[in-house]
Design a protein around this motif. Structure first.
Motif, PDB file in Angstrom:
ATOM      1  N   ALA A 172      43.566  35.149  31.882  1.00 43.78           N
ATOM      2  CA  ALA A 172      43.402  33.645  32.238  1.00 43.78           C
ATOM      3  C   ALA A 172      44.531  32.815  32.259  1.00 43.78           C
ATOM      4  O   ALA A 172      44.666  32.097  33.328  1.00 43.78           O
ATOM      5  CB  ALA A 172      42.286  33.086  31.188  1.00 43.78           C
ATOM      6  N   LEU A 173      45.519  33.130  31.574  1.00 41.80           N
ATOM      7  CA  LEU A 173      46.870  32.479  31.435  1.00 41.80           C
ATOM      8  C   LEU A 173      47.624  32.598  32.870  1.00 41.80           C
ATOM      9  O   LEU A 173      48.168  31.775  33.584  1.00 41.80           O
ATOM     10  CB  LEU A 173      47.536  32.813  30.288  1.00 41.80           C
ATOM     11  N   ALA A 174      47.341  34.018  33.132  1.00 45.30           N
ATOM     12  CA  ALA A 174      48.091  34.476  34.355  1.00 45.30           C
ATOM     13  C   ALA A 174      47.499  33.707  35.558  1.00 45.30           C
ATOM     14  O   ALA A 174      48.274  33.347  36.763  1.00 45.30           O
ATOM     15  CB  ALA A 174      48.163  35.869  34.634  1.00 45.30           C
ATOM     16  N   GLU A 175      46.392  33.715  35.712  1.00 41.59           N
ATOM     17  CA  GLU A 175      45.854  33.044  37.002  1.00 41.59           C
ATOM     18  C   GLU A 175      46.195  31.398  37.117  1.00 41.59           C
ATOM     19  O   GLU A 175      46.370  31.001  37.974  1.00 41.59           O
ATOM     20  CB  GLU A 175      44.279  32.965  36.880  1.00 41.59           C
ATOM     21  N   LEU A 205      41.099  29.228  29.628  1.00 41.99           N
ATOM     22  CA  LEU A 205      40.683  29.798  28.481  1.00 41.99           C
ATOM     23  C   LEU A 205      39.354  29.590  27.807  1.00 41.99           C
ATOM     24  O   LEU A 205      38.631  30.474  27.530  1.00 41.99           O
ATOM     25  CB  LEU A 205      41.716  29.324  27.207  1.00 41.99           C
ATOM     26  N   SER A 206      38.966  28.104  28.169  1.00 44.30           N
ATOM     27  CA  SER A 206      37.511  28.001  28.041  1.00 44.30           C
ATOM     28  C   SER A 206      36.458  28.756  28.746  1.00 44.30           C
ATOM     29  O   SER A 206      35.562  29.366  28.354  1.00 44.30           O
ATOM     30  CB  SER A 206      37.114  26.429  28.049  1.00 44.30           C
ATOM     31  N   GLU A 209      40.752  43.684  23.804  1.00 51.04           N
ATOM     32  CA  GLU A 209      40.006  43.265  25.032  1.00 51.04           C
ATOM     33  C   GLU A 209      40.134  41.597  25.052  1.00 51.04           C
ATOM     34  O   GLU A 209      40.292  40.944  26.264  1.00 51.04           O
ATOM     35  CB  GLU A 209      38.435  43.677  25.078  1.00 51.04           C
ATOM     36  N   ALA A 210      40.232  41.014  24.078  1.00 52.61           N
ATOM     37  CA  ALA A 210      40.344  39.602  23.831  1.00 52.61           C
ATOM     38  C   ALA A 210      41.644  39.201  24.392  1.00 52.61           C
ATOM     39  O   ALA A 210      41.668  38.139  25.211  1.00 52.61           O
ATOM     40  CB  ALA A 210      39.874  38.817  22.602  1.00 52.61           C
ATOM     41  N   ARG A 211      42.576  39.938  24.049  1.00 50.79           N
ATOM     42  CA  ARG A 211      44.019  39.614  24.508  1.00 50.79           C
ATOM     43  C   ARG A 211      44.210  39.817  25.824  1.00 50.79           C
ATOM     44  O   ARG A 211      44.760  38.986  26.459  1.00 50.79           O
ATOM     45  CB  ARG A 211      44.924  40.293  23.832  1.00 50.79           C
ATOM     46  N   GLY A 212      43.485  40.930  26.402  1.00 54.11           N
ATOM     47  CA  GLY A 212      43.451  40.994  28.046  1.00 54.11           C
ATOM     48  C   GLY A 212      42.731  39.968  28.691  1.00 54.11           C
ATOM     49  O   GLY A 212      43.384  39.410  29.534  1.00 54.11           O
ATOM     50  N   LEU A 239      53.970  40.561  26.121  1.00 54.94           N
ATOM     51  CA  LEU A 239      54.187  41.457  27.307  1.00 54.94           C
ATOM     52  C   LEU A 239      53.265  41.524  28.460  1.00 54.94           C
ATOM     53  O   LEU A 239      53.537  41.825  29.389  1.00 54.94           O
ATOM     54  CB  LEU A 239      54.507  42.966  26.613  1.00 54.94           C
ATOM     55  N   ALA A 240      52.068  41.588  27.922  1.00 59.51           N
ATOM     56  CA  ALA A 240      50.736  41.684  28.872  1.00 59.51           C
ATOM     57  C   ALA A 240      50.855  40.532  29.811  1.00 59.51           C
ATOM     58  O   ALA A 240      50.405  40.866  30.852  1.00 59.51           O
ATOM     59  CB  ALA A 240      49.366  41.680  28.033  1.00 59.51           C
ATOM     60  N   LEU A 241      51.130  39.338  29.349  1.00 58.22           N
ATOM     61  CA  LEU A 241      51.287  38.060  30.036  1.00 58.22           C
ATOM     62  C   LEU A 241      52.404  38.403  31.408  1.00 58.22           C
ATOM     63  O   LEU A 241      52.551  38.028  32.381  1.00 58.22           O
ATOM     64  CB  LEU A 241      51.367  36.816  29.632  1.00 58.22           C
ATOM     65  N   HIS A 242      53.652  38.710  30.526  1.00 56.42           N
ATOM     66  CA  HIS A 242      54.670  39.006  31.605  1.00 56.42           C
ATOM     67  C   HIS A 242      54.479  40.112  32.431  1.00 56.42           C
ATOM     68  O   HIS A 242      54.963  39.907  33.828  1.00 56.42           O
ATOM     69  CB  HIS A 242      55.855  39.630  30.607  1.00 56.42           C
ATOM     70  N   ARG A 243      53.569  41.055  32.411  1.00 56.75           N
ATOM     71  CA  ARG A 243      53.281  42.013  33.470  1.00 56.75           C
ATOM     72  C   ARG A 243      52.405  41.362  34.537  1.00 56.75           C
ATOM     73  O   ARG A 243      52.100  41.959  35.372  1.00 56.75           O
ATOM     74  CB  ARG A 243      52.605  43.392  32.500  1.00 56.75           C
ATOM     75  N   LYS A 244      51.773  40.575  33.894  1.00 54.83           N
ATOM     76  CA  LYS A 244      50.762  40.047  34.910  1.00 54.83           C
ATOM     77  C   LYS A 244      51.193  38.819  35.691  1.00 54.83           C
ATOM     78  O   LYS A 244      50.584  38.450  36.685  1.00 54.83           O
ATOM     79  CB  LYS A 244      49.372  39.397  34.168  1.00 54.83           C
TER      80      LYS A 244
END
Length: 309
Positions: free
Chosen positions: A299-302, A241-242, A291-294, A156-161
């Protein structure tokens, strides 16, 4: 070096990039809020959390029949092509046992449609959350909510980004019905049917999983493409991610503790279609930390935004 997959059509990519830039300029991606509580509607996060909280290996579950799979394919195509095709998506999902929820996401202000099958009968087929601010360009998949703990929260966090994304969440515990509810390994599931139809219509897939720290103690994340060919976006996601501080195992470089998703059915279908499929495994240490999930979602959204543009 594997041959990169063909990109989606220039016309489609151009339209998606233009829509993304327009939303960035309008503030939609910056978290613009709806004007009133009435406009806001239900909160998708609460509904998905409620769905996940009810999951157990005792869930009832069945695969859709041939007619139901055909209907799901029509709905998926219509979500991509838009309402002008004459297909009543809401009616199709209603017939499949889903309840529709609509509004503006309180976290982003963007309009959404959420189709939710709560498991009140054996059609425990989960959730389809569609960002209606633009034509869909990415599918974010959560095949093991509750079991791979917090993957639904990351999804959901990624979907929102990621404007113009679809969030696809399974609706039963992966061990339900003798394991038939493990949709990542069941090519008869509604989850698989929708994912494949989205891929056929040019949408990229990223699928979220989790592993116990002890299973790969040297890594925080594993990026692979399952059975599909390695793509530039997979390489960029691993690099992103790295760059966010995660020790990332790249499955095309070395073995990653049998976490490469080689038997994943959506990955196998993507390979046959020459479609983009990313299989992401995250350690428990990462998934348990908000915080890590954020950082992962950012990173994925970018990298997904870079694909769209």
């Amino acid at each position: 070096m594997p041959t990169p997959l063909p990109a989606a059509s220039p016309t489609r990519r151009g339209l998606l990039a233009a829509a993304t830039l327009a939303m960035l300029g309008s503030g939609a991606c910056a978290g613009a809020k709806p004007k009133s509580e009435e406009q806001r509607g239900p909160d998708p996060e609460l509904l998905i959390d409620e769905l996940t909280a009810g999951l157990s290996r005792d869930n009832t579950y069945r695969d859709p029949d041939a007619g139901e799979r055909a209907a799901a394919r029509r709905a998926a195509r219509s979500l991509v092509t838009g309402p002008g095709d004459g297909v009543d998506v809401g009616q199709i999902f209603d017939d499949l046992g889903f309840r529709a929820h609509r509004g503006a996401d309180p976290a982003t202000g963007r309009p959404f449609d959420l189709y939710l099958a709560t498991g009140s009968d054996d059609r425990s087929w989960g959730a389809v959350l569609v960002d209606r601010s633009a034509a869909p360009g990415t599918v974010i998949e959560v095949p093991h909510p509750g079991f791979d703990i917090n993957t639904e929260k990351l999804g959901l966090a990624l979907h929102r980004k990621v404007p113009a994304s679809v969030l696809l969440v399974a609706g039963a515990h992966r061990q339900a019905a003798g394991g038939d509810a493990d949709v990542a390994h069941n090519d008869r599931s509604l989850f698989h049917t929708l994912a494949v139809e989205f891929a056929k219509n040019g949408l990229d897939q990223i699928q979220l999983h989790g592993f116990a720290d002890r299973n790969l103690p040297t890594s925080d994340a594993v990026v692979s493409t399952g059975s599909a060919r390695v793509t530039p976006v997979a390489r960029r996601i691993a690099d992103g991610l790295s760059g966010s501080g995660l020790t990332t195992c790249r499955a095309w470089v070395k073995k990653c503790g049998q976490l490469e998703g080689k038997t994943n059915e959506q990955g196998r279908a993507a390979a046959a279609l020459e479609a983009v499929f990313i299989h992401l495994e995250l350690s428990w240490s990462v998934r348990r930390d908000a915080e890590a999930r954020g950082r992962v979602a950012t990173a994925l959204a970018e990298q997904l935004a870079a694909v769209a543009c």
